[in-house]
Motif scaffolding. Structure first.
Motif, PDB file in Angstrom:
ATOM      1  N   ALA A  92      15.346   8.856 -16.828  1.00  0.00           N
ATOM      2  CA  ALA A  92      15.285   8.216 -18.011  1.00  0.00           C
ATOM      3  C   ALA A  92      14.247   8.431 -19.118  1.00  0.00           C
ATOM      4  O   ALA A  92      14.366   8.465 -20.212  1.00  0.00           O
ATOM      5  N   ASP A  93      12.939   8.742 -18.375  1.00  0.00           N
ATOM      6  CA  ASP A  93      12.011   9.121 -19.137  1.00  0.00           C
ATOM      7  C   ASP A  93      12.199  10.251 -20.022  1.00  0.00           C
ATOM      8  O   ASP A  93      11.287  10.632 -21.276  1.00  0.00           O
ATOM      9  N   LEU A  94      12.928  11.294 -19.513  1.00  0.00           N
ATOM     10  CA  LEU A  94      13.040  12.524 -20.302  1.00  0.00           C
ATOM     11  C   LEU A  94      13.868  12.056 -21.628  1.00  0.00           C
ATOM     12  O   LEU A  94      13.550  12.737 -22.545  1.00  0.00           O
ATOM     13  N   ILE A  95      15.044  11.209 -21.429  1.00  0.00           N
ATOM     14  CA  ILE A  95      15.543  10.920 -22.858  1.00  0.00           C
ATOM     15  C   ILE A  95      14.899  10.038 -23.552  1.00  0.00           C
ATOM     16  O   ILE A  95      14.894  10.303 -24.818  1.00  0.00           O
ATOM     17  N   ALA A  96      14.143   9.267 -22.955  1.00  0.00           N
ATOM     18  CA  ALA A  96      13.270   8.213 -23.921  1.00  0.00           C
ATOM     19  C   ALA A  96      12.269   9.120 -24.671  1.00  0.00           C
ATOM     20  O   ALA A  96      12.104   9.028 -25.720  1.00  0.00           O
ATOM     21  N   ALA A  97      11.730  10.353 -24.245  1.00  0.00           N
ATOM     22  CA  ALA A  97      10.868  11.094 -24.731  1.00  0.00           C
ATOM     23  C   ALA A  97      11.213  12.048 -25.675  1.00  0.00           C
ATOM     24  O   ALA A  97      10.722  12.729 -26.442  1.00  0.00           O
ATOM     25  N   GLY A  98      12.815  12.077 -25.763  1.00  0.00           N
ATOM     26  CA  GLY A  98      13.424  12.910 -26.475  1.00  0.00           C
ATOM     27  C   GLY A  98      13.747  14.363 -26.406  1.00  0.00           C
ATOM     28  O   GLY A  98      13.846  15.242 -26.981  1.00  0.00           O
ATOM     29  N   ARG A  99      13.180  14.562 -25.013  1.00  0.00           N
ATOM     30  CA  ARG A  99      13.395  15.785 -24.342  1.00  0.00           C
ATOM     31  C   ARG A  99      14.871  16.105 -24.314  1.00  0.00           C
ATOM     32  O   ARG A  99      15.204  17.488 -23.948  1.00  0.00           O
ATOM     33  N   CYS A 100      15.653  15.450 -23.971  1.00  0.00           N
ATOM     34  CA  CYS A 100      17.293  15.758 -23.668  1.00  0.00           C
ATOM     35  C   CYS A 100      18.010  14.571 -23.962  1.00  0.00           C
ATOM     36  O   CYS A 100      17.705  13.556 -24.368  1.00  0.00           O
ATOM     37  N   ASN A 101      19.372  14.916 -24.159  1.00  0.00           N
ATOM     38  CA  ASN A 101      20.296  13.831 -24.449  1.00  0.00           C
ATOM     39  C   ASN A 101      21.052  13.580 -23.174  1.00  0.00           C
ATOM     40  O   ASN A 101      21.923  12.258 -23.206  1.00  0.00           O
ATOM     41  N   ILE A 102      21.218  14.273 -22.258  1.00  0.00           N
ATOM     42  CA  ILE A 102      21.895  14.116 -21.032  1.00  0.00           C
ATOM     43  C   ILE A 102      21.032  14.638 -19.825  1.00  0.00           C
ATOM     44  O   ILE A 102      20.577  15.510 -19.961  1.00  0.00           O
ATOM     45  N   VAL A 103      21.162  14.204 -18.851  1.00  0.00           N
ATOM     46  CA  VAL A 103      20.222  14.274 -17.561  1.00  0.00           C
ATOM     47  C   VAL A 103      20.761  13.951 -16.368  1.00  0.00           C
ATOM     48  O   VAL A 103      21.497  12.771 -16.230  1.00  0.00           O
ATOM     49  N   MET A 104      20.563  14.691 -15.354  1.00  0.00           N
ATOM     50  CA  MET A 104      21.446  14.650 -13.965  1.00  0.00           C
ATOM     51  C   MET A 104      20.004  14.080 -13.215  1.00  0.00           C
ATOM     52  O   MET A 104      19.352  14.959 -12.883  1.00  0.00           O
ATOM     53  N   ALA A 105      20.172  13.057 -12.377  1.00  0.00           N
ATOM     54  CA  ALA A 105      19.261  12.873 -11.373  1.00  0.00           C
ATOM     55  C   ALA A 105      19.964  13.059 -10.105  1.00  0.00           C
ATOM     56  O   ALA A 105      21.206  12.712  -9.842  1.00  0.00           O
ATOM     57  N   ILE A 106      19.321  14.030  -9.209  1.00  0.00           N
ATOM     58  CA  ILE A 106      20.159  14.193  -7.889  1.00  0.00           C
ATOM     59  C   ILE A 106      19.069  14.164  -6.656  1.00  0.00           C
ATOM     60  O   ILE A 106      17.865  14.627  -6.766  1.00  0.00           O
TER      61      ILE A 106
END
Lengths: 390, 244
Positions: free
Chosen positions: B130-144
């Motif tokens: 969630a932090d990666l999206i909040a920081a504007g680094r990506c729009n979609i992220v997979m937690a695995i």
């Protein structure tokens, strides 16, 4: 005095095979005084101070209390907090991000090997989870703020700096202590030997006769802050990307690193021509050096004027700690006014077209320094540092 | 942080056919890696038609407490038995190896990192995503998340009470920025403000529950329609709450 989006290095500390402070290691890099012996670098643990008394409490019990990685880490942290000012880090709400690939492995590896040897399988693996290293640090520091352990192979240190920057930019924390540490163990030493990546001699980054890497122990700490007072450098941007190429080799054209550096330049609005010096990962493995060179070629051009060097022949490759340890060195260039040569490199590989600095240090005549770090599993990270404007 | 949950999946390693695990294609992969490949393949295929260059868009955060501990064991066992250290087993023993395998298998060129945080590895993996999206680094992220403790090493942990080690599971959740999910026509399972809260005591003996199953529990909570926060308490000393 905080600036919008400004992330500053307020304090740094280093424990290495060739220096027990950032300044000492930096000066040894300039003097080409290496701490590597027979191809590996072990930190002299007998000379590490027991610094737990400086922090909130000692560990209550257990083998962790005397572990080398914790002593190294605490020495580096202590230096970072001293240079930044001890009141610049609030353990109740500031961040702590650590980078390591093996954590407290010294506490359990022998036990596992012995239990396999005697077929008892009665090893004590309580310290095996990597997080135990972070928990031990948190207990000693009395830290209760946000924390994270990054273990993305040798790029973990660079990634930890990136995430710390994000935490400060988004207001999650005001300051963040970033720590990288690694001790050498049987798994790492024999694993790298099995991959035939180790040089028994002093490594020769970018050299046409380079024959492999020097593994080494090390710890480093950076205190990052939105407050620029007393800062040695500004982190203009820090990024990291996968290259999706191979489990243990970087993509030959340096695509992942290129992407990361381009992101640095775009975010910071710094042009490639403004970058004066790049402190490269430069492990002296044939694959790494070519990949990095090609990444730089894509950005800075075939006949680039950007000076580049690697200091791995002085302090060795400290794996996950390398991104933080070497960012400390790169930032210190702004303090010293020079950047180090690529020690032990004599004749640059003809496939490497960058301006590799040989023989002697050079004066730093620019405002921006790039630091790159690569890791197994296609990990690439880069940090763009800038001179602090008063 | 307002997020849309656009994909979830989990797989038990033991549900994978032996002939797949032992196939030539997977000869260098561990069972956890094969499991991860299986569900990541399905996830990427479900997104491919909707998002151009999903391989470059998708960020990945891998979370694990023990990484590939079975490979560390095998590394030393093989040396004892045959006197050689295996480079393949070594590379597979690193905590980052599952992410490395997944990224090479699917040619992923976005952001990727592996984190580990003891008993809270699952929660930290979700939070870091969630932090990666909040920081504007990506729009979609997979937690695995993945973990597996070899049965023969269970007794080596003084407080072992993890999930059944004979049934190691790999689980994943894909989050997107809501606007991104809408623009790309992604099917949204749940949308809302996502956050994680902790009360951690800094006890270094916190090995009570030594796996990263919080992500699996998160998926089950979503699937069951139960309300959040999802709360996990460990011996009354430590808890986490996931709000969504």
């Amino acid at each position: 005095m905080s600036e919008p989006n400004g992330i500053f290095i307020k304090g740094s500390g280093v424990i290495s095979t060739s220096g027990f402070s950032t300044e000492e290691l930096f000066l040894n890099c300039l003097k080409a005084k290496s701490g590597i012996v027979s191809g590996v670098g072990f930190v002299d643990g007998d000379h590490l101070a027991d610094l737990t008394h400086r922090f909130q409490k000692k560990l209550e019990s257990g083998s962790s209390a005397n572990s080398k990685i914790l002593k190294m880490s605490l020495n580096a942290i202590s230096q970072a907090l001293e240079t930044a000012g001890m009141d610049s880090f609030d353990p109740a709400c500031d961040g702590l991000i650590v980078a390591t690939t093996s954590g407290l492995i010294e506490n359990w590896e022998d036990s596992l090997i012995n239990s396999i040897a005697d077929q008892s399988m009665k090893a004590n693996l309580d310290d095996e989870p990597l997080g135990m290293y972070l928990f031990a640090l948190r207990e000693i520091l009395g830290h209760t703020g946000p924390s994270l352990l990054v273990t993305s192979a040798c790029a973990a240190g660079g990634q930890a700096i990136s995430i710390a920057g994000d935490w400060i930019r988004t207001g999650k924390v005001k300051n963040c202590l970033v720590v990288g540490a690694e001790v050498l163990c049987q798994l790492i030493l024999n694993g790298f030997r099995s991959l035939k990546l180790i040089s028994e001699d002093l490594c020769k980054p970018f050299d046409q006769n380079r024959s492999g890497i020097n593994l080494a122990e090390g710890a480093a700490a950076l205190l990052l802050s939105s407050n620029k007072v007393g800062a040695t450098a500004q982190i203009m941007a820090a990024d990291f990307f996968l290259d999706g190429y191979h489990m243990t080799s970087p993509e030959p054209n340096g695509e992942g690193l290129e992407k990361s550096i381009r992101a640095n330049l775009k975010y910071s609005k710094v042009s490639a021509s403004e970058v004066h010096y790049a402190h490269l990962h430069g492990t002296a493995s044939p694959a790494n050096d070519i990949s990095e060179s090609n990444a730089l070629k894509s950005i800075f051009g075939e006949e680039s004027l950007v000076f580049v060097s690697s200091t791995k022949a002085i302090h060795g490759h400290t794996l996950a700690a390398s991104g933080i340890l070497e960012t400390s060195l790169a930032a210190y260039c702004f303090v010293n006014g020079h950047f180090p040569q690529s020690a032990n490199t004599s004749v640059v590989d003809s496939k490497i077209t960058q301006n590799v600095v040989l023989n002697d240090p050079r004066p730093l005549n620019g405002d921006y320094i790039l630091k790159s770090t690569l890791g197994f599993g296609g990990m690439n990270s880069s940090v763009l540092l800038g001179r602090v404007r008063v | 942080m307002n997020l849309s949950l656009v994909h979830t999946a989990s797989i038990e390693v033991e549900s994978i056919d032996q002939h797949i695990l032992n196939s030539r294609e997977n000869r260098r992969a561990t069972p956890l890696m094969v499991a991860a490949k299986t569900i990541v393949s399905s996830a990427i295929n479900s997104l491919k038609d909707k998002i151009d260059h999903i391989e470059d868009e998708l960020a990945v955060v891998a979370g694990t407490t023990h990484g590939e501990l079975s490979q560390t064991l095998s590394f030393f066992k093989k040396f004892k038995e045959k006197g050689i250290y295996s480079p393949t087993i070594f590379q597979n023993s690193l905590h980052n190896s599952v992410l490395g395998l997944v990224s090479t298998e699917f040619n992923l060129g976005g952001i990727g990192m592996t984190i580990s945080h003891g008993i809270l590895s699952g929660e930290k993996c979700l939070e870091a995503s969630a932090d990666l999206i909040a920081a504007g680094r990506c729009n979609i992220v997979m937690a695995i998340c993945f973990d597996c403790i070899p049965r023969e090493l269970e007794s080596c942990f003084s407080n072992f009470s993890g999930s059944d080690p004979s049934r190691p599971t790999v689980s994943l959740a894909i989050f997107a920025l809501p606007e991104f999910a809408t623009q790309n026509g992604l099917e949204v399972q749940k949308m809302g403000v996502f956050s994680v809260e902790y009360n951690e005591e800094n006890k270094i003996s916190m090995t009570t529950r030594i796996d990263s199953s919080a992500l699996l529990d998160f998926i089950k909570t979503v699937d069951s329609g139960n309300s959040f926060p999802y709360e996990r308490e460990i011996e009354g000393r430590c808890y986490s709450r996931i709000y969504f």
